[in-house]
Design a protein around this motif. Structure first.
Motif, mmCIF file in Angstrom:
data_model
loop_
_atom_site.group_PDB
_atom_site.id
_atom_site.type_symbol
_atom_site.label_atom_id
_atom_site.label_comp_id
_atom_site.label_asym_id
_atom_site.label_seq_id
_atom_site.Cartn_x
_atom_site.Cartn_y
_atom_site.Cartn_z
ATOM 1 N N TRP A 38 83.001 47.373 35.587
ATOM 2 C CA TRP A 38 83.100 45.902 35.664
ATOM 3 C C TRP A 38 82.730 45.422 37.062
ATOM 4 C CZ3 TRP A 38 82.989 41.853 32.746
ATOM 5 C CH2 TRP A 38 83.513 40.628 33.178
ATOM 6 N N ASN A 39 83.011 46.257 38.061
ATOM 7 C CA ASN A 39 82.654 45.938 39.447
ATOM 8 C C ASN A 39 81.408 46.704 39.897
ATOM 9 O OD1 ASN A 39 84.808 44.091 40.150
ATOM 10 N ND2 ASN A 39 86.197 45.836 39.976
ATOM 11 N N ASP A 40 80.577 47.061 38.939
ATOM 12 C CA ASP A 40 79.235 47.603 39.187
ATOM 13 C C ASP A 40 79.242 48.962 39.867
ATOM 14 O OD1 ASP A 40 77.346 45.398 38.226
ATOM 15 O OD2 ASP A 40 78.787 44.312 39.439
ATOM 16 N N GLY A 41 80.145 49.826 39.416
ATOM 17 C CA GLY A 41 80.199 51.176 39.947
ATOM 18 C C GLY A 41 78.950 51.990 39.671
ATOM 19 N N SER A 42 78.207 51.674 38.614
ATOM 20 C CA SER A 42 76.972 52.399 38.299
ATOM 21 C C SER A 42 75.735 51.690 38.837
ATOM 22 C CB SER A 42 76.827 52.576 36.777
ATOM 23 O OG SER A 42 77.832 53.419 36.272
ATOM 24 N N ASN A 43 75.918 50.555 39.479
ATOM 25 C CA ASN A 43 74.779 49.760 39.940
ATOM 26 C C ASN A 43 74.447 50.119 41.386
ATOM 27 O OD1 ASN A 43 73.675 46.770 41.030
ATOM 28 N ND2 ASN A 43 73.010 47.377 38.994
ATOM 29 N N THR A 44 73.881 51.301 41.554
ATOM 30 C CA THR A 44 73.546 51.787 42.888
ATOM 31 C C THR A 44 72.123 51.395 43.263
ATOM 32 O OG1 THR A 44 72.668 53.882 42.070
ATOM 33 C CG2 THR A 44 75.036 53.786 42.510
ATOM 34 N N LEU A 45 71.895 51.188 44.560
ATOM 35 C CA LEU A 45 70.544 50.968 45.074
ATOM 36 C C LEU A 45 70.142 52.187 45.886
ATOM 37 C CD1 LEU A 45 68.011 49.281 45.751
ATOM 38 C CD2 LEU A 45 69.280 48.372 47.719
ATOM 39 N N ALA A 46 69.191 52.968 45.367
ATOM 40 C CA ALA A 46 68.684 54.118 46.117
ATOM 41 C C ALA A 46 67.723 53.626 47.190
ATOM 42 C CB ALA A 46 67.984 55.095 45.181
ATOM 43 N N ILE A 47 67.938 54.073 48.432
ATOM 44 C CA ILE A 47 67.014 53.712 49.511
ATOM 45 C C ILE A 47 66.188 54.917 49.961
ATOM 46 C CG2 ILE A 47 68.391 51.756 50.284
ATOM 47 C CD1 ILE A 47 69.477 53.519 52.521
ATOM 48 N N ALA A 48 66.480 56.074 49.414
ATOM 49 C CA ALA A 48 65.720 57.309 49.610
ATOM 50 C C ALA A 48 66.265 58.310 48.595
ATOM 51 C CB ALA A 48 65.882 57.840 51.037
ATOM 52 N N PRO A 49 65.559 59.400 48.319
ATOM 53 C CA PRO A 49 66.109 60.385 47.394
ATOM 54 C C PRO A 49 67.477 60.883 47.859
ATOM 55 C CG PRO A 49 63.792 60.836 47.810
ATOM 56 C CD PRO A 49 64.196 59.767 48.774
ATOM 57 N N GLY A 50 68.487 60.705 47.013
ATOM 58 C CA GLY A 50 69.833 61.178 47.333
ATOM 59 C C GLY A 50 70.592 60.318 48.315
ATOM 60 N N VAL A 51 70.107 59.093 48.595
ATOM 61 C CA VAL A 51 70.795 58.167 49.501
ATOM 62 C C VAL A 51 70.920 56.815 48.797
ATOM 63 C CG1 VAL A 51 70.838 57.075 51.777
ATOM 64 C CG2 VAL A 51 69.758 59.324 51.484
ATOM 65 N N VAL A 52 72.157 56.339 48.608
ATOM 66 C CA VAL A 52 72.359 55.114 47.841
ATOM 67 C C VAL A 52 73.295 54.159 48.578
ATOM 68 C CG1 VAL A 52 71.974 56.254 45.621
ATOM 69 C CG2 VAL A 52 74.306 56.063 46.521
ATOM 70 N N VAL A 53 73.126 52.868 48.282
ATOM 71 C CA VAL A 53 74.034 51.822 48.738
ATOM 72 C C VAL A 53 74.902 51.413 47.558
ATOM 73 C CG1 VAL A 53 74.225 49.506 49.738
ATOM 74 C CG2 VAL A 53 72.352 51.027 50.437
ATOM 75 N N THR A 54 76.221 51.338 47.773
ATOM 76 C CA THR A 54 77.160 50.992 46.711
ATOM 77 C C THR A 54 78.213 50.023 47.246
ATOM 78 O OG1 THR A 54 78.762 52.742 47.201
ATOM 79 C CG2 THR A 54 76.925 53.327 45.747
ATOM 80 N N TYR A 55 78.987 49.453 46.338
ATOM 81 C CA TYR A 55 80.150 48.650 46.707
ATOM 82 C C TYR A 55 81.293 49.571 47.136
ATOM 83 C CZ TYR A 55 78.530 44.093 44.883
ATOM 84 O OH TYR A 55 77.893 42.888 44.668
ATOM 85 N N ASP A 56 82.010 49.176 48.182
ATOM 86 C CA ASP A 56 83.126 49.990 48.672
ATOM 87 C C ASP A 56 84.299 50.042 47.697
ATOM 88 O OD1 ASP A 56 83.938 47.343 48.997
ATOM 89 O OD2 ASP A 56 84.418 47.542 51.140
ATOM 90 N N ARG A 57 84.431 49.029 46.849
ATOM 91 C CA ARG A 57 85.580 48.949 45.961
ATOM 92 C C ARG A 57 85.582 50.036 44.883
ATOM 93 N NH1 ARG A 57 85.933 43.613 44.792
ATOM 94 N NH2 ARG A 57 87.517 43.963 43.192
ATOM 95 N N ASN A 58 84.432 50.621 44.617
ATOM 96 C CA ASN A 58 84.328 51.629 43.549
ATOM 97 C C ASN A 58 84.520 53.023 44.142
ATOM 98 O OD1 ASN A 58 83.733 49.703 41.452
ATOM 99 N ND2 ASN A 58 81.720 49.475 42.404
ATOM 100 N N TYR A 59 85.726 53.256 44.661
ATOM 101 C CA TYR A 59 85.965 54.457 45.454
ATOM 102 C C TYR A 59 85.961 55.733 44.624
ATOM 103 C CZ TYR A 59 90.757 53.536 43.808
ATOM 104 O OH TYR A 59 91.859 53.271 43.027
ATOM 105 N N ILE A 60 86.322 55.644 43.346
ATOM 106 C CA ILE A 60 86.296 56.849 42.514
ATOM 107 C C ILE A 60 84.850 57.249 42.211
ATOM 108 C CG2 ILE A 60 86.939 57.837 40.279
ATOM 109 C CD1 ILE A 60 89.442 56.092 40.339
#
Length: 412
Positions: free
Chosen positions: A350-372
């Protein structure tokens, strides 16, 4: 860079991205009209801007060139005749002729300099901004109390959806909901009139005047030969088929499209809210989009064997098998949102835990709230760069939703 658009993967090193800084349009949200404008809550503007600025700064620190939609739009509309045509088209699409207000609204918008005009178009125009002379005496007596002549566009900071880069070209999308449909008009004018894009012969795989709906959150470029598109609440099978036909007819590099059916609900909305690519063979996924045995409906669309433009369609049901086959991988790793826990996965999706932005192979930007979910990514060797999300997440979109990559390096 020899071309302004170059996106042949989800994970290639990100070089140029387009964002939209949240603006006054969010302050034109009220509880009564949240549903109409596709919001569940009202973000606190100073805080959401601060979080978005941190998102942009994070990208810049990683060497990414950050462009802003509002600035590109203003620069594309510097010519007076282009600006006038844009305003007329936007007002027509907005059905902004309440009580004969069209001409007065056009005059009002064109009275500002270009930057201010773009800001007002995006923010919306309240009825009380214009003098009362625009409204008839009868309308004063029968006022419907709706406060806007021109609705605000609070969803604009989700730049992924109105247009999307595939290869060297774009889809400029017909969005499903009326509240968002005008958004893709900005990209059409940017491509046609901005010095960075004008005259570059950028292919438009689908344009915004098509009959059927499609949105960029459903469009994922998995590699230089394979695109995945969600058959979702916001993107139709008919639009996907038209896109496939156009791709196959007008270019040779992309050879197949995976049409991935997901539940048609607001919680899932787009494919990238439940499935994103984080490395060459690793993907995030929300387990709820799979059946009891991990089954799904995936349609593989490939060129037919004849020369008449026919499409060969094969239905598959196992996502890992399809990914291995189409991407040429020996194995794939699906990383479950929330670790696959029934409650944690639903909450973090619901808080976009799967909505990652890859900026390089194996490097992603995510929301901090989705800690699990973030911990699960790190356990699989993914570098996770967290950004604050207390207010940004109220719009129901994560880092991928908030970004439109324009240029990625090819994956070696």
């Amino acid at each position: 860079m020899t071309t302004p658009i170059h996106v042949y993967s989800e994970i290639g090193t990100l070089k140029t991205v387009m964002l939209k800084r949240p603006g006054r349009e969010l302050e034109n949200l009220t509880p009564e009209y949240l549903g109409r404008l596709l919001f569940d809550d009202i973000p606190f503007l100073p805080a959401v801007q601060h979080e978005h600025d941190q998102f942009a700064e994070t990208l810049k620190e990683q060497g990414v060139e950050v462009l802003y939609l509002e600035k590109l739009a203003a620069e594309a509309l510097k010519d007076e005749s282009v600006r006038e045509r844009f305003v007329s088209e936007l007002l027509t699409e907005s059905k902004a002729d309440v009580n004969g207000a069209f001409d007065r609204l056009k005059e009002y918008l064109l009275s500002f300099d270009t930057d201010a005009m773009v800001d007002r178009v995006m923010s919306g125009i309240r009825k009380n901004e214009l003098e009362k002379g625009i409204r008839s005496q009868l309308h004063e007596m029968m006022d419907d109390h709706y406060p806007f002549y021109l609705d605000p566009m609070p969803n604009l900071y989700f730049t992924r959806d109105p247009a999307a880069a595939i290869g060297s070209g774009l889809t400029i999308n017909k969005m499903k909901e009326p509240a968002r449909r005008r958004e893709s008009l900005f990209m059409r004018y940017i491509v046609q009139h901005h010095p960075r894009f004008k005259g570059q012969d950028i292919p438009i795989w689908l344009d915004r005047d098509i009959k059927f709906n499609i949105e960029g959150g459903d469009e994922l470029v998995l590699n230089h030969e394979t695109v995945a598109i969600g058959v979702s609440e916001r993107s139709s099978a008919q639009a996907i088929e038209q896109l496939v036909r156009n791709l196959f007819k007008r270019q040779s590099q992309i050879r197949r499209v995976l049409a991935v059916e997901i539940p048609k609900t607001r919680a899932f909305m787009h494919l990238d809210t439940v499935f994103t690519m984080v490395d060459r063979d690793q993907f995030t996924i929300h387990p709820a989009i799979q059946g009891p045995e991990g089954d799904m409906r995936i349609f593989v669309l490939e060129r037919g064997k004849t020369e008449d433009g026919d499409i060969q369609i094969t239905e598959e049901h196992n996502l890992p098998d399809v990914l291995k086959k189409t991407l040429g991988l020996s194995d794939v790793n699906l990383i479950f949102c929330g670790g696959g826990d029934e409650i944690a996965s639903a909450r973090e999706q619901w808080n976009d835990g799967s909505n990652t932005l890859a900026i390089a192979p194996g490097v992603v930007v995510t929301y901090d709230r989705n800690y699990i979910s973030n911990a699960c990514l790190r356990e699989q060797g993914i570098e996770v760069i967290e950004i604050p999300s207390g207010e940004l997440s109220r719009g129901r979109g994560g880092p991928r939703c908030m970004s439109m990559p324009l240029y990625r390096e090819d994956v070696k």
